[in-house]
Write a protein that holds these residues in place. Structure first.
Motif, short mmCIF file in Angstrom:
data_model
loop_
_atom_site.label_atom_id
_atom_site.label_comp_id
_atom_site.label_asym_id
_atom_site.label_seq_id
_atom_site.Cartn_x
_atom_site.Cartn_y
_atom_site.Cartn_z
N ILE A 119 41.92 53.48 33.16
CA ILE A 119 41.68 52.50 34.22
C ILE A 119 40.22 52.54 34.66
CG2 ILE A 119 42.17 51.93 36.64
CD1 ILE A 119 45.07 52.67 36.11
N LEU A 128 37.54 49.55 34.16
CA LEU A 128 36.86 48.94 35.31
C LEU A 128 35.34 48.97 35.12
CD1 LEU A 128 38.91 50.35 38.34
CD2 LEU A 128 39.02 48.06 37.35
N LEU A 175 32.89 45.68 34.77
CA LEU A 175 31.80 45.46 35.70
C LEU A 175 30.48 45.25 34.94
CD1 LEU A 175 30.86 45.34 38.63
CD2 LEU A 175 30.56 47.81 38.59
N ASN A 199 47.64 39.68 37.94
CA ASN A 199 46.21 39.90 38.03
C ASN A 199 45.53 38.78 38.81
OD1 ASN A 199 43.47 40.62 37.43
ND2 ASN A 199 43.55 39.31 35.62
N SER A 211 44.31 39.07 42.61
CA SER A 211 42.87 38.90 42.81
C SER A 211 42.59 37.88 43.92
CB SER A 211 42.20 38.44 41.51
OG SER A 211 42.19 39.47 40.56
N LEU A 263 41.87 48.74 30.58
CA LEU A 263 42.48 48.54 31.90
C LEU A 263 43.96 48.21 31.77
CD1 LEU A 263 42.08 48.41 34.94
CD2 LEU A 263 41.44 46.01 34.72
N GLY A 269 40.33 45.76 40.51
CA GLY A 269 39.31 46.03 39.50
C GLY A 269 38.61 44.78 39.01
N THR A 270 39.38 43.73 38.75
CA THR A 270 38.77 42.50 38.25
C THR A 270 38.08 41.72 39.36
OG1 THR A 270 40.90 41.36 38.48
CG2 THR A 270 40.38 42.27 36.32
N ILE A 315 36.02 43.23 41.51
CA ILE A 315 34.81 43.97 41.86
C ILE A 315 33.56 43.09 41.80
CG2 ILE A 315 33.24 45.79 41.07
CD1 ILE A 315 35.64 47.53 40.50
#
Length: 313
Positions: free
Chosen positions: A6, A10, A14, A70, A74, A185, A211-212, A214
């Motif tokens: 994970i 991530l 990024l 996701n 998000s 991920l 995470g997505t 960020i």
């Protein structure tokens, strides 16, 4: 090991998202494409690239709950967590008229997604409708912004000074980073779900979604710190629109996305709509002309409540 996957995923997402923005915007500027069009298309799409790659990868590997969760997660995190944190740190000025049309597009897109998944599947035909909506939205935004000189997108001029080969290299690296970041991920999320005995849907709505998101968090905080505070709100609203119309649109065109859990429609979707609707009174009535610390605390508290109920459900 799942945590390592994970974290690695991530980090790659990024880095990949950052390289994609820099490479694509630099090449576009060298090709004499206006900053306005670059900002509304390439940069907006690039910030949603992690969600897109993760959702497509999850769908192809037989994990549709991650693909759908996701995006929904998000969109919830963008308003509750990201906008909440940004508003707590910086008072964000709001001009309702500037966001009114985008807010309505976000609400309509969210409602349309809800209607499409009521039958238990987001099909390729419905994906085409979402993408058509995305194209229409971009065209309308370009037309609106051409009428307003103040709407120019501020892109870092240093990006355009790089050589074309450096920019192409950044694009190649971004594709590699996004591809493997998404794979790691999803792998980590699946292993976490199996190890803890919880649904993949819950992991996707929390860990994967955060995470997505960020890139959006970084963009909002940086914009607010630089004094471009209105961009922080625009970034969140625009990202939510792109997540539905672009990410789920393209993902479902590639492969149908089944809705495996009834909670996606009965619980998650309503929270996403609730957060989107909450922006209207917060921007227009709650505290006139700005979203400040009080509103930020309320948004963050609502997000924490959502995560608590999600896990306890």
């Amino acid at each position: 090991m799942a945590v390592l996957w994970i974290l690695l995923g991530l980090a790659l997402l990024l880095v990949g998202g950052e390289f994609l923005v820099r490479g694509a915007s630099g090449i576009a500027l060298k090709m004499k494409i206006t900053p306005l069009i670059v900002g509304l298309t390439i940069v907006s799409f690039a910030t949603s690239a992690p969600e897109l790659i993760v959702s497509v990868r999850a769908s192809f590997t037989g994990h549709p709950d991650i693909a759908l969760g996701n995006v929904i997660g998000s969109n919830i995190a963008n308003i509750g967590l990201i906008l909440g944190i940004t508003a707590i740190g910086f008072s964000l000025p709001v001009t309702w008229l500037a966001y009114r049309s985008d807010w309505w597009v976000m609400i309509f897109s969210s409602a349309l997604l809800g209607f499409f998944i009521l039958d238990g599947t987001l099909s390729s035909v419905e994906g085409l409708i979402l993408v058509a909506g995305l194209v229409s939205y971009i065209i309308l935004k370009i037309r609106d912004n051409k009428k307003s000189k103040s709407a120019e997108v501020d892109l870092d001029p240093s990006v355009a000074k790089k050589s074309i080969w450096t920019l192409i290299l950044l694009l190649i690296l971004s594709v590699v980073a996004l591809r493997y970041g998404a794979e790691f991920l999803v792998l980590g999320a699946v292993e976490t779900a199996l190890h803890l005995g919880i649904e993949e849907r819950v992991v996707s709505l929390t860990v994967v979604a955060f995470g997505t998101s960020i890139p959006e968090l970084a963009a909002s905080l940086i914009a607010a710190k630089k004094g471009e505070k209105e961009m922080a709100i625009g970034n969140v609203v625009g990202s939510n629109i792109f997540n539905i119309l672009s990410v789920l649109g393209f993902s479902s065109i590639i492969t149908d996305i089944p809705v495996l859990s009834s909670d996606t429609v009965d619980f998650d979707l309503w929270w996403m709509l609730g957060f989107a609707l909450a922006l209207w009174p917060l921007m227009r009535y709650f505290t006139k002309a700005h979203i400040g610390r009080v509103e930020g605390i309320l948004l963050l508290a609502a997000y924490i409540l959502y995560v608590y109920l999600l896990i306890a459900h």
